[in-house]
Enzyme design. Structure first.
Site, PDB file in Angstrom:
ATOM      1  N   LYS A  44       0.840  -1.210   0.000  1.00  0.00           N
ATOM      2  CA  LYS A  44       0.000   0.000   0.000  1.00  0.00           C
ATOM      3  C   LYS A  44       0.868   1.252   0.000  1.00  0.00           C
ATOM      4  CE  LYS A  44      -2.732  -0.886   3.650  1.00  0.00           C
ATOM      5  NZ  LYS A  44      -3.842  -0.702   4.609  1.00  0.00           N
ATOM      6  N   LYS A  46       2.727   2.115   2.421  1.00  0.00           N
ATOM      7  CA  LYS A  46       2.715   2.657   3.791  1.00  0.00           C
ATOM      8  C   LYS A  46       3.776   1.941   4.621  1.00  0.00           C
ATOM      9  CE  LYS A  46      -1.786   4.096   5.267  1.00  0.00           C
ATOM     10  NZ  LYS A  46      -3.001   3.794   6.030  1.00  0.00           N
TER      11      LYS A  46
HETATM   12  N1  C2G Z   1     -10.502   6.400   9.267  1.00  0.00           N
HETATM   13  C1  C2G Z   1     -11.526   7.287   9.615  1.00  0.00           C
HETATM   14  N2  C2G Z   1     -11.221   8.546   9.980  1.00  0.00           N
HETATM   15  C2  C2G Z   1      -9.929   8.954  10.020  1.00  0.00           C
HETATM   16  C3  C2G Z   1      -8.887   8.065   9.688  1.00  0.00           C
HETATM   17  C4  C2G Z   1      -9.199   6.771   9.315  1.00  0.00           C
HETATM   18  O1  C2G Z   1     -12.714   6.922   9.583  1.00  0.00           O
HETATM   19  N3  C2G Z   1      -9.667  10.234  10.404  1.00  0.00           N
HETATM   20  C5  C2G Z   1     -10.879   5.047   8.859  1.00  0.00           C
HETATM   21  C6  C2G Z   1     -10.481   4.735   7.411  1.00  0.00           C
HETATM   22  O2  C2G Z   1     -11.474   5.242   6.513  1.00  0.00           O
HETATM   23  C7  C2G Z   1     -10.437   3.212   7.428  1.00  0.00           C
HETATM   24  C8  C2G Z   1      -9.990   2.900   8.873  1.00  0.00           C
HETATM   25  O3  C2G Z   1     -10.184   4.106   9.646  1.00  0.00           O
HETATM   26  O4  C2G Z   1     -11.752   2.677   7.216  1.00  0.00           O
HETATM   27  C9  C2G Z   1      -8.542   2.510   8.942  1.00  0.00           C
HETATM   28  O5  C2G Z   1      -7.777   3.547   8.350  1.00  0.00           O
HETATM   29  P1  C2G Z   1      -6.259   3.209   7.907  1.00  0.00           P
HETATM   30  O6  C2G Z   1      -5.576   2.523   9.035  1.00  0.00           O
HETATM   31  O7  C2G Z   1      -5.676   4.436   7.298  1.00  0.00           O
HETATM   32  O8  C2G Z   1      -6.500   2.090   6.794  1.00  0.00           O
HETATM   33  P2  C2G Z   1      -6.229   2.197   5.224  1.00  0.00           P
HETATM   34  O9  C2G Z   1      -4.817   2.528   4.967  1.00  0.00           O
HETATM   35  O10 C2G Z   1      -7.316   3.034   4.662  1.00  0.00           O
HETATM   36  O11 C2G Z   1      -6.372   0.652   4.787  1.00  0.00           O
HETATM   37  O12 C2G Z   1      -8.051  -3.047   2.406  1.00  0.00           O
HETATM   38  C10 C2G Z   1      -8.361  -1.791   2.974  1.00  0.00           C
HETATM   39  C11 C2G Z   1      -7.119  -1.138   3.513  1.00  0.00           C
HETATM   40  O13 C2G Z   1      -6.397  -2.009   4.367  1.00  0.00           O
HETATM   41  C12 C2G Z   1      -7.527   0.111   4.262  1.00  0.00           C
END
Ligand code: C2G
Length: 129
Positions: A44, A46
């Site tokens: 990803k 990350k």
């Molecule tokens: N999230 C949120 N509000 C934020 C930050 C994150 O609602 N201020 C939500 C994201 O939309 C996601 C979840 O928290 O649904 C996890 O966010 P991340 O850890 O950034 O995950 P991400 O990199 O989006 O990975 O297969 C899907 C991926 O693994 C998602």
């Protein structure tokens, strides 16, 4: 028992993560969280601050979370939904539409993100100190 699943890295756990976990759990009785492995995070583009094991330990301490499984690939979601008898898939709306293919297997819900917080923002703000 209504089972919900959500996916993410959940690094440097913050209130945006807790908000979506609370709201995802409120949609059913049992919440499975698939957290990205360190290898999948690399896919990803990350790099999490905490290792997979530490992110798993932290999530397991959250009262809304019933089970934590690893997310290793983009392609595992259909199999996860089947194997875990998932009724509802939830993601933040930054993913709106991206997982609609799951609608053949379960309910797909995108929830509004929590404004003003993100792991990236935390890291940036700390660097600026
Ligand atoms: N999230 C949120 N509000 C934020 C930050 C994150 O609602 N201020 C939500 C994201 O939309 C996601 C979840 O928290 O649904 C996890 O966010 P991340 O850890 O950034 O995950 P991400 O990199 O989006 O990975 O297969 C899907 C991926 O693994 C998602």
């Amino acid at each position: 028992m209504k089972k919900v699943i959500t996916y993410g890295t959940f690094d440097l756990l913050h209130v945006g993560h807790v908000n979506i976990l609370r709201r995802a759990k409120a949609l059913g009785d049992y919440l499975v969280v698939a957290i990205s492995s360190d290898e999948f995070n690399a896919l990803k583009g990350k790099k999490a601050y905490y290792s997979y094991e530490d992110r798993k330990t932290i999530l397991e301490a959250i009262k809304y979370v019933d089970e934590v499984i690893p997310e290793n690939t983009w392609e595992q979601k259909i199999q996860d939904v089947k194997e875990h008898n998932i009724d509802t898939f939830v993601m933040g709306h930054d993913w709106e539409g991206k997982f609609d293919f799951l609608k053949d297997y379960c309910e797909v819900i995108y929830l509004p993100r929590t404004e003003g917080i993100s792991t990236t923002k935390i890291k940036k703000d700390l660097m600026a100190k």
